[in-house]
Every structure is written in structure tokens, then in C-alpha cells.
Design a protein around this motif. Structure first.
Motif, PDB file in Angstrom:
ATOM      1  N   TRP A  68       1.070  -0.981  -0.371  1.00  0.00           N
ATOM      2  CA  TRP A  68       0.203  -0.535   0.506  1.00  0.00           C
ATOM      3  C   TRP A  68       0.776   1.460  -0.080  1.00  0.00           C
ATOM      4  N   THR A  69       0.323   2.238  -0.693  1.00  0.00           N
ATOM      5  CA  THR A  69       1.382   3.659  -1.411  1.00  0.00           C
ATOM      6  C   THR A  69       0.611   4.342   0.248  1.00  0.00           C
ATOM      7  N   TYR A  70       0.893   4.889   0.603  1.00  0.00           N
ATOM      8  CA  TYR A  70       0.689   6.486   1.677  1.00  0.00           C
ATOM      9  C   TYR A  70       0.373   7.709   1.136  1.00  0.00           C
ATOM     10  N   PRO A  71      -0.372   8.751   1.103  1.00  0.00           N
ATOM     11  CA  PRO A  71      -0.830   9.265   2.335  1.00  0.00           C
ATOM     12  C   PRO A  71      -2.135   8.102   2.785  1.00  0.00           C
ATOM     13  N   VAL A  72      -2.905   8.084   2.084  1.00  0.00           N
ATOM     14  CA  VAL A  72      -4.101   7.093   2.335  1.00  0.00           C
ATOM     15  C   VAL A  72      -4.055   5.469   3.175  1.00  0.00           C
ATOM     16  N   ASP A  73      -5.195   5.677   4.044  1.00  0.00           N
ATOM     17  CA  ASP A  73      -4.301   4.860   5.097  1.00  0.00           C
ATOM     18  C   ASP A  73      -4.906   2.846   4.124  1.00  0.00           C
ATOM     19  N   PRO A  74      -4.000   2.132   4.408  1.00  0.00           N
ATOM     20  CA  PRO A  74      -5.062   0.796   3.814  1.00  0.00           C
ATOM     21  C   PRO A  74      -6.363   0.927   4.834  1.00  0.00           C
ATOM     22  N   PRO A  75      -7.123  -0.269   4.044  1.00  0.00           N
ATOM     23  CA  PRO A  75      -8.144  -0.646   4.994  1.00  0.00           C
ATOM     24  C   PRO A  75      -8.195  -1.347   5.725  1.00  0.00           C
ATOM     25  N   PRO A  76      -9.195  -1.582   6.891  1.00  0.00           N
ATOM     26  CA  PRO A  76      -8.995  -2.350   8.015  1.00  0.00           C
ATOM     27  C   PRO A  76      -8.868  -3.672   7.512  1.00  0.00           C
ATOM     28  N   PRO A  77      -8.008  -4.568   8.303  1.00  0.00           N
ATOM     29  CA  PRO A  77      -8.135  -5.943   7.601  1.00  0.00           C
ATOM     30  C   PRO A  77      -9.482  -6.541   8.008  1.00  0.00           C
ATOM     31  N   VAL A  78     -10.101  -7.636   6.760  1.00  0.00           N
ATOM     32  CA  VAL A  78     -11.466  -8.408   7.037  1.00  0.00           C
ATOM     33  C   VAL A  78     -12.382  -8.566   7.837  1.00  0.00           C
ATOM     34  N   ASN A  79     -10.909  -8.584   9.408  1.00  0.00           N
ATOM     35  CA  ASN A  79     -11.891  -9.401  10.024  1.00  0.00           C
ATOM     36  C   ASN A  79     -12.604  -7.738  11.456  1.00  0.00           C
ATOM     37  N   SER A  80     -12.138  -7.123  11.271  1.00  0.00           N
ATOM     38  CA  SER A  80     -11.777  -6.494  11.988  1.00  0.00           C
ATOM     39  C   SER A  80     -13.048  -4.742  10.668  1.00  0.00           C
ATOM     40  N   ALA A 111       3.864  -2.446   8.529  1.00  0.00           N
ATOM     41  CA  ALA A 111       2.062  -1.771   9.296  1.00  0.00           C
ATOM     42  C   ALA A 111       1.772  -2.831   9.968  1.00  0.00           C
ATOM     43  N   GLN A 112       1.301  -2.289  11.757  1.00  0.00           N
ATOM     44  CA  GLN A 112       0.415  -3.469  11.939  1.00  0.00           C
ATOM     45  C   GLN A 112      -0.719  -2.808  12.503  1.00  0.00           C
ATOM     46  N   TRP A 113      -1.628  -3.907  12.305  1.00  0.00           N
ATOM     47  CA  TRP A 113      -3.146  -3.279  12.723  1.00  0.00           C
ATOM     48  C   TRP A 113      -2.991  -3.656  13.954  1.00  0.00           C
ATOM     49  N   ILE A 114      -3.439  -2.435  15.471  1.00  0.00           N
ATOM     50  CA  ILE A 114      -3.326  -2.058  15.874  1.00  0.00           C
ATOM     51  C   ILE A 114      -5.129  -2.770  16.406  1.00  0.00           C
ATOM     52  N   GLY A 125     -12.114  -0.368  14.954  1.00  0.00           N
ATOM     53  CA  GLY A 125     -11.635  -1.322  15.945  1.00  0.00           C
ATOM     54  C   GLY A 125     -10.262  -1.161  15.584  1.00  0.00           C
ATOM     55  N   GLY A 126      -9.544  -0.291  15.369  1.00  0.00           N
ATOM     56  CA  GLY A 126      -8.066  -0.735  15.794  1.00  0.00           C
ATOM     57  C   GLY A 126      -7.242   0.605  14.400  1.00  0.00           C
ATOM     58  N   ARG A 127      -6.406   0.469  14.179  1.00  0.00           N
ATOM     59  CA  ARG A 127      -5.795   1.489  13.615  1.00  0.00           C
ATOM     60  C   ARG A 127      -4.502   0.710  12.738  1.00  0.00           C
ATOM     61  N   TRP A 128      -3.888   1.721  11.902  1.00  0.00           N
ATOM     62  CA  TRP A 128      -2.433   1.411  10.999  1.00  0.00           C
ATOM     63  C   TRP A 128      -1.609   1.577  12.415  1.00  0.00           C
ATOM     64  N   GLU A 129      -0.472   1.284  12.329  1.00  0.00           N
ATOM     65  CA  GLU A 129       0.859   1.735  12.927  1.00  0.00           C
ATOM     66  C   GLU A 129       1.940   1.457  12.120  1.00  0.00           C
ATOM     67  N   LEU A 130       2.640   2.239  11.126  1.00  0.00           N
ATOM     68  CA  LEU A 130       4.118   2.368  10.747  1.00  0.00           C
ATOM     69  C   LEU A 130       5.186   1.411  11.458  1.00  0.00           C
ATOM     70  N   GLY A 131       5.868   0.460  10.957  1.00  0.00           N
ATOM     71  CA  GLY A 131       7.150   0.317  12.148  1.00  0.00           C
ATOM     72  C   GLY A 131       8.189   0.648  11.391  1.00  0.00           C
ATOM     73  N   GLN A 132       9.127   0.093  11.744  1.00  0.00           N
ATOM     74  CA  GLN A 132      10.252   0.479  10.937  1.00  0.00           C
ATOM     75  C   GLN A 132      10.917   0.625   9.283  1.00  0.00           C
ATOM     76  N   ALA A 133      11.964   1.184   9.214  1.00  0.00           N
ATOM     77  CA  ALA A 133      11.649   1.686   7.616  1.00  0.00           C
ATOM     78  C   ALA A 133      12.756   0.408   6.811  1.00  0.00           C
ATOM     79  N   TYR A 134      12.563   0.339   5.896  1.00  0.00           N
ATOM     80  CA  TYR A 134      13.719  -0.872   5.272  1.00  0.00           C
ATOM     81  C   TYR A 134      13.621   0.204   3.522  1.00  0.00           C
ATOM     82  N   PRO A 135      14.684   0.499   3.241  1.00  0.00           N
ATOM     83  CA  PRO A 135      14.749   0.757   1.675  1.00  0.00           C
ATOM     84  C   PRO A 135      13.969  -0.354   0.868  1.00  0.00           C
ATOM     85  N   PRO A 136      14.369   0.509  -0.619  1.00  0.00           N
ATOM     86  CA  PRO A 136      12.830  -0.103  -1.617  1.00  0.00           C
ATOM     87  C   PRO A 136      13.618  -1.544  -2.459  1.00  0.00           C
TER      88      PRO A 136
END
Length: 375
Positions: A194-206, A304-307, A210-221
Motif C-alpha cells: 500500500w502507498t500513503y497518504p491513504v491508509d490501507p483498509p482495515p483487515p477483513v475481521n475488523s 504496518a501493524q494493525w492495532i 476497531g483499531g488503527r494502522w501503525e507504521l513500523g521501522q523503515a526499510y529501503p525499497p
């Protein structure tokens, strides 16, 4: 002891919970300028066409991994500094608000005579002041709990970054490795990047709220600018409680939608009404299906983790007519986010308010489309 003196004793205990002295900001924890300088030096050491062949490819791969790790550590330092600075702001605001309440009570106390009548006149002032002190402490505690949860998540990301290089010395599977050892995408095709600035949709079970996406560490492409390649550590599941829980607003009592029992258009003498209030009592990362995905932002890729939020509902019911008859014990019960949406389908007159750990509230308008899926 007068009522004003009793209030000041309570105020002093509340003020002590916010500490003394100038809070330390996050600058002491931010080494990002040094890390970014080292990242630039590592990137400058890439082969860049001066050296070609399998060994060059392997070296370039490892070099990129090291540069990416330095950039990721710099980003974590900045995020940690930001959270510590937020905690300083919470303490500063709490102290200021408590001082304002104390000053207001002191001014009121100075304006009344020191007589029994003056003491009685202060009762409403003391009651309001005590309530505001309690609200300030609850708000500060909720803000601090949210900050602590985010710092805990950052700590887990530091640990994952360290484990990545501890387990494989940062090498991973470099280009030119033996067959069967080629690097693989860290997520499958069922979880498209997925590409920002739009957040991904929630997982199918949420669902939203029901939660939020939280970005983890950055990796090079990775190749072609896509997600990175190689064995990427999967974040460990975690959970934290939120105490006190964060509450959203109540929906207000609305008629339960059902055909009147004594004729079309005629209101029965007793009507069933209901309302809902929701609160969030915890949050966490479960590493369930669809709860981890790649997100691109500012040229880097992030896990990105779904919290998920732990939500509870307080369902109020009463029969309303010439008299009102409350029903049930009005207790808080766990509820799934999709069940909240289904509640609105069952009674579209309700406007529902879903809080999140930061204190923000998602308003579910009765006219919005319902969430589909099994109940």
C-alpha cells in the motif's frame, strides 16, 4: 479545617502526582543526526557500477541492508523523542490546569466571609473544583497510558531491528546465493503493498473504529522500487490494558424500531427505548491474518501493524411512557467492532460514538452504509 482547606489538601496530593521540576524532553534520546550521517557514509560506499559481478551484487545487498538499518534506527529515535516530548506536554498542561483550578477556588474563598454562611456558600465551588481536579488527573493518566503504549511499541521495533542483525549479522540471503536461498517478499500476494497518504483498509475481521494502522521501522525499497527482499523479522504480538478506559459519548435513548402493537401510526402507551455507550479498555497487535502489511511512505517501506482495540458496550434499555421503567443491570460487556455496526442496522435511529485510546471519537452516522459480514 474548612472546606477550602480540605480542597487544598486534595489539590496538593493531585499536584504531587505530576512531579516537581522541569520535565526532561526527548532530545537526550535522539541520535538521529549521527545515524543519518552514518547512513549517508554507508550509502556512499555502494559499488555504484565501479565493481560488477556476483560479489558486487552480494556486497551491494548487504550494504543496502546496513544503510536501511541505520535509517530505521534514526526514525525510531525521532519517534521516541516525539513521544517523550508529548509526555512533557501532558505534564505541563496538567500542572497548568491544576494551578488554574486552585487559583479559581482561592479567589472564591477570598470573596466570602469566614463564617458558617460563607462556608456553605463555598460548597458548590469546592464541588466543582474537586470534579475538575479529578477530570484533569484522568485526562493526564489516559494521555500518559497512550504514550506508554506507543513507546512500548517503539521498544519492540528496536528489539526487532537488533534481532534482525543478531540472527543473520544483517546479511540475509544475498544475490547470487545458492538455489533455494533466494530472498523472498516478507508478505504474500494476498496482502498487496500500500502507498500513503491513504491508509490501507482495515483487515477483513475488523472495521473502521476497531483499531488503527501503525507504521513500523523503515526499510529501503526492493527490486523495482517494491517492498524489500530478504528475511524480515515479524513483530511479536503484544497487548496493553488502558486504565482508566477511554469512553465515547452515549447515543441517547431512542425508540427500538418495531411495528406498533396497537395500530399503524399509533404510539403505544409504553415504548421500548435503548441507548449505547462504548469504551476502549485495551489495545494490541495479534499478528492475525491481514494484520501486517507493507506500506510505502517517503520512499521507504514500512511494516504496518494493525492495532486492535478492546471495546466494551454499555446497553441501556427502558420502557418509556407516563413512567419510565429501567431494564437490565447496565453493565459493561465486551463487544466486537462489527457487532457495533450491526447494532445500528438493527436500530438505525441510533448515532453511535466509538472512542480510541487517544480520546478521539468515530461517529457512526445512521445514514452511512452498514458493514457487511457474519455476525
Amino acid at each position: 479545617m474548612g472546606v477550602a482547606d480540605a480542597f487544598m489538601a486534595v489539590w496538593a496530593r493531585a499536584r504531587a502526582t505530576l512531579g516537581e521540576g522541569v520535565p526532561q524532553d526527548g532530545s537526550a534520546f535522539d541520535e538521529s543526526p549521527t545515524l543519518l550521517r552514518l547512513q549517508s557514509q554507508v550509502q556512499a560506499a555502494a559499488p555504484q557500477g565501479r565493481w560488477q559481478g556476483p560479489s558486487s551484487d552480494a556486497y551491494a545487498f548487504v550494504n543496502d541492508r546496513h544503510a536501511g538499518a541505520l535509517g530505521a534506527a534514526a526514525l525510531l529515535d525521532r519517534r521516541l523523542r516525539s513521544e517523550i516530548d508529548r509526555s512533557v506536554a501532558v505534564v505541563t498542561a496538567g500542572r497548568r490546569d491544576l494551578d488554574d483550578v486552585r487559583q479559581w477556588v482561592e479567589n472564591a474563598a477570598a470573596a466570602v466571609p469566614r463564617t458558617p454562611e460563607g462556608e456553605r456558600a463555598l460548597y458548590p465551588v469546592i464541588s466543582r473544583g474537586s470534579g475538575e481536579v479529578a477530570e484533569i488527573l484522568q485526562r493526564s493518566q489516559a494521555d500518559m497510558n497512550a504514550i506508554a503504549g506507543r513507546i512500548q511499541g517503539i521498544g519492540a521495533e528496536y528489539q526487532a531491528l537488533g534481532n534482525e542483525f543478531k540472527l543473520g549479522n544483517g546479511d540475509g540471503a544475498a544475490p547470487g546465493a545458492e538455489p533455494g536461498e533466494e530472498p523472498q517478499l516478507a508478505v504474500g500476494d494476498e496482502n498487496e503493498p500500500w502507498t500513503y497518504p491513504v491508509d490501507p483498509p482495515p483487515p477483513v475481521n475488523s472495521a473502521p473504529g476497531g483499531g488503527r494502522w501503525e507504521l513500523g521501522q523503515a526499510y529501503p525499497p526492493g527490486p523495482g522500487g517494491g517492498p524489500p527482499m530478504g528475511p524480515i523479522p515479524v513483530p511479536k504480538p503484544w497487548h496493553r490494558s488502558i486504565d482508566p478506559p477511554v469512553r465515547g459519548g452515549g447515543s441517547g435513548l431512542e425508540d427500538v424500531v418495531s411495528p406498533p402493537s396497537n395500530g399503524v401510526g399509533v404510539r403505544p402507551p409504553l415504548v421500548m427505548q435503548e441507548s449505547y455507550e462504548f469504551r476502549v479498555t485495551g489495545e494490541g497487535f495479534s499478528n492475525g491474518d491481514g494484520h501486517l502489511r507493507w506500506v510505502q511512505r517517503d520512499g521507504s517501506w514500512h511494516q504496518a501493524q494493525w492495532i486492535d482495540y478492546d471495546l466494551e458496550a454499555n446497553h441501556l434499555q427502558q420502557l418509556t411512557g407516563n413512567v419510565s421503567v429501567p431494564l437490565g443491570d447496565h453493565s459493561w460487556e465486551p463487544i466486537d467492532i462489527k457487532d457495533i455496526y450491526h447494532l445500528q442496522v438493527d436500530n438505525p435511529r441510533l448515532t453511535l460514538y466509538i472512542p480510541d485510546p487517544s480520546g478521539s471519537v468515530l461517529e457512526l452516522d445512521p445514514n452511512r452504509p452498514a458493514v457487511s459480514g457474519p455476525r
